[in-house]
Design an enzyme around this catalytic site. Structure first.
Site, PDB file in Angstrom:
ATOM      1  N   ASP A 159       6.382   5.882 -10.961  1.00 24.87           N
ATOM      2  CA  ASP A 159       6.961   5.316  -9.932  1.00 24.87           C
ATOM      3  C   ASP A 159       8.402   4.802 -10.136  1.00 24.87           C
ATOM      4  O   ASP A 159       8.604   3.598 -10.505  1.00 24.87           O
ATOM      5  CB  ASP A 159       6.445   4.125  -9.311  1.00 24.87           C
ATOM      6  N   ARG A 215      -4.159   1.223  -9.544  1.00 29.12           N
ATOM      7  CA  ARG A 215      -3.414   0.196  -9.898  1.00 29.12           C
ATOM      8  C   ARG A 215      -4.040  -1.308  -9.951  1.00 29.12           C
ATOM      9  O   ARG A 215      -4.988  -1.596  -9.495  1.00 29.12           O
ATOM     10  CB  ARG A 215      -2.164  -0.034  -8.827  1.00 29.12           C
ATOM     11  N   ASP A 221       1.535  -3.680  -8.562  1.00 26.03           N
ATOM     12  CA  ASP A 221       1.290  -2.271  -7.792  1.00 26.03           C
ATOM     13  C   ASP A 221       1.965  -1.222  -8.581  1.00 26.03           C
ATOM     14  O   ASP A 221       1.657  -0.171  -8.291  1.00 26.03           O
ATOM     15  CB  ASP A 221       1.490  -2.542  -6.327  1.00 26.03           C
ATOM     16  N   ASN A 222       2.870  -1.516  -9.448  1.00 25.45           N
ATOM     17  CA  ASN A 222       3.345  -0.164 -10.235  1.00 25.45           C
ATOM     18  C   ASN A 222       2.604  -0.163 -11.696  1.00 25.45           C
ATOM     19  O   ASN A 222       3.204   0.653 -12.442  1.00 25.45           O
ATOM     20  CB  ASN A 222       4.644  -0.441 -10.405  1.00 25.45           C
ATOM     21  N   GLY A 233       3.260   3.459   1.332  1.00 22.99           N
ATOM     22  CA  GLY A 233       3.983   3.309   2.352  1.00 22.99           C
ATOM     23  C   GLY A 233       4.874   4.746   2.863  1.00 22.99           C
ATOM     24  O   GLY A 233       5.263   4.877   3.880  1.00 22.99           O
ATOM     25  N   ARG A 234       5.093   5.430   1.609  1.00 22.17           N
ATOM     26  CA  ARG A 234       5.918   6.733   1.944  1.00 22.17           C
ATOM     27  C   ARG A 234       5.064   7.724   0.871  1.00 22.17           C
ATOM     28  O   ARG A 234       5.823   8.822   0.609  1.00 22.17           O
ATOM     29  CB  ARG A 234       7.302   6.499   1.741  1.00 22.17           C
ATOM     30  N   GLY A 256       0.887  -1.129   0.128  1.00 21.71           N
ATOM     31  CA  GLY A 256       0.120   0.187   0.215  1.00 21.71           C
ATOM     32  C   GLY A 256       0.805   1.258  -0.071  1.00 21.71           C
ATOM     33  O   GLY A 256       2.120   1.190  -0.201  1.00 21.71           O
ATOM     34  N   ASP A 304      10.920   4.139   6.903  1.00 20.57           N
ATOM     35  CA  ASP A 304      10.911   5.708   7.462  1.00 20.57           C
ATOM     36  C   ASP A 304       9.875   6.381   6.686  1.00 20.57           C
ATOM     37  O   ASP A 304       9.734   7.604   7.232  1.00 20.57           O
ATOM     38  CB  ASP A 304      12.482   6.206   7.583  1.00 20.57           C
ATOM     39  N   GLY A 305       9.488   6.073   5.608  1.00 22.59           N
ATOM     40  CA  GLY A 305       8.483   6.822   4.837  1.00 22.59           C
ATOM     41  C   GLY A 305       9.058   8.054   3.991  1.00 22.59           C
ATOM     42  O   GLY A 305       8.426   9.035   3.660  1.00 22.59           O
TER      43      GLY A 305
END
Length: 468
Positions: free
Chosen positions: A273, A189, A263-264, A95-96, A93, A128-129
């Site tokens: 991405d 996506r 997911d891309n 994440g950053r 999902g 760490d996003g």
């Protein structure tokens, strides 16, 4: 000349809000210790009516993420699953990053402003996003070059340095940090649909299909297509058409995305991405971009196969709404659509008018063979032979009868060397920033890439493919 984005007034349209309760998580942006504007896309800010923002307002919206007027009241981290190197992963999902705003351009197209490096979300796991400044610079270079080469790509909209020190295993650390905003034609996506299949939520899947058809309109399936009136089947046909053209555009550009997980894959057919991307130094089907792609799954020559496989997973997900035969019939269109797109785009980049499937296919094969045998870089090849110039031997025979594109800018193609985006130049541009805080080489490269894009002009688009 390449088609310029048309100026538009600011037209907010947070269309995703009705789906948000089950499609996304409301999140807060990270609080950064600093905010220094490093890049602002002055071609595309006016296309969405944000060109009049001064620097303070720009930083307020794109580093602190104060909501834009009439737009999403809070950022949304989107939920999705996906096959990563063909292993299914339900633990992913945004994440950053998150969806920050939605707006319309002059043509009425719905566009998203999404982030990268904006902090942790419920999907961050142990990360760490954050985003490195180098990663942001690389994304600027990738999107500018791809746009110039006619690839339908997300646009790097804003990069703001954020004053943190980040530790990464794949580059010297500590390294500088940034938050990036991209302008995209949607963020739905294949993996978004895969998540709904895994959860077996048919009603949400139907709502998402309807959202895509209404917000990202495209052509109808062929008249003889089975199930052509079913929404899921219509969307499958549109995704196949769009992603076949995308795969072809990467190949003609000599571009290796590197990580073609489900997911891309954006169902609008837009490339986005950019992580371990590369441009080909020589025409090599086995060339890989990602150091962790040990088996070459996403090597240059396997990109069409990867996109087709991902579309197969899309068809599996849509089985929640439709029978298999109509979805398979749509998927089987990929090969012919891809080959037609390669020929169309190849002739465009070479600066010659098409002559029909058989002749154009033979021309592509002859060009590929010439590059393999000579070792000439693809960028040099297309530049040298623009308008059917300077051909000898088998290549001259293949080009016989092809006429140059009318109105081509001969002065640009007479210059040397051609524009390229090989890794050594990327590293040199980054070194100037990292070592001397010198942003001039980046600005000069962007200007040179824009000039190349202007000389190439707008790419030929298949029916139903939105302009990039």
């Amino acid at each position: 000349m390449r088609e310029e984005p048309q100026a538009s007034p600011y037209r907010p349209d947070p269309a995703i809000l009705p789906l948000a309760p089950w499609l996304a998580d409301r999140v807060e942006a990270a609080r950064f210790p600093a905010a220094t504007l490093r890049y602002r896309n002055d071609r595309w800010d006016r296309a969405v009516g944000l060109d009049e923002l001064d620097e303070a307002a720009w930083i307020d919206h794109f580093a602190r993420f104060a909501p834009l007027a009439g737009n999403l009241p809070q950022p949304l981290a989107l939920r999705y699953h996906g096959h990563q190197f063909r292993v299914y992963n339900p633990e992913i999902g945004d994440g950053r990053g998150f969806l920050f705003a939605q707006l319309r351009d002059e043509s009425g197209r719905l566009l998203d402003l999404g982030t990268k490096g904006s902090g942790t979300t419920p999907h961050s796991r142990t990360a760490d996003g954050r985003l490195t400044l180098k990663g942001a610079v690389r994304e600027i270079l990738a999107t500018e070059m791809l746009e110039a080469l006619g690839v339908y790509t997300s646009k790097t909209f804003s990069v703001i340095e954020t004053g943190e020190e980040l530790w990464r295993g794949d580059e010297p650390s500590p390294t500088r940090s940034a938050v990036m905003v991209r302008l995209s034609h949607g963020h739905i996506r294949i993996g978004t649909f895969q998540r709904l299949l895994a959860l077996e939520v048919r009603d949400h899947m139907a709502q998402l299909v309807d959202y895509c058809l209404a917000r990202f309109p495209g052509p109808q399936p062929p008249p003889d297509a089975p199930g052509r009136d079913e929404p899921a089947v219509i969307l499958m046909h549109q995704a196949v058409e769009r992603l076949a053209d995308l795969a072809a555009s990467w190949m003609v550009a000599g571009f290796v995305h590197g990580v073609l997980n489900t997911d891309n894959m954006n169902v609008t057919g837009e490339s986005f991405d950019y992580g371990p991307w590369r441009w080909l130094p020589t025409w090599d089907a086995g060339f890989t971009a990602a150091y962790f792609d040990h088996n070459g799954l996403y090597a240059f020559g396997r990109q069409p196969e990867a996109v087709h496989w991902n579309l197969g997973q899309f068809a599996v997900a849509l089985r929640l709404l439709a029978d298999a035969p109509p979805l398979i019939a749509a998927l089987e269109r990929f090969g012919p659509l891809y080959m037609a797109a390669v020929a169309r785009r190849w002739c465009w980049r070479l600066g010659v008018a098409q002559r029909g499937p058989e002749r154009d296919g033979a021309l592509v094969a002859a060009c590929e063979q010439a590059m393999r045998e000579s070792g000439i870089p693809p960028d040099t090849f297309f530049h040298r032979h623009r308008g059917a110039r300077n051909a000898e031997g088998a290549l001259a025979e293949a080009l016989a009868g092809y006429r140059p594109t009318a109105g081509d800018d001969a002065s640009y193609w007479a210059e040397a060397p051609p524009e390229s985006m090989l890794i050594d130049e990327v590293e040199t541009i980054w070194s100037a920033i990292d070592e001397r805080d010198d942003w001039t080489p980046l600005a000069e490269k962007i200007a040179a890439v824009h000039r190349m894009g202007d000389a190439l002009g707008a790419p030929p688009a298949p029916e139903g493919h939105a302009p990039g």
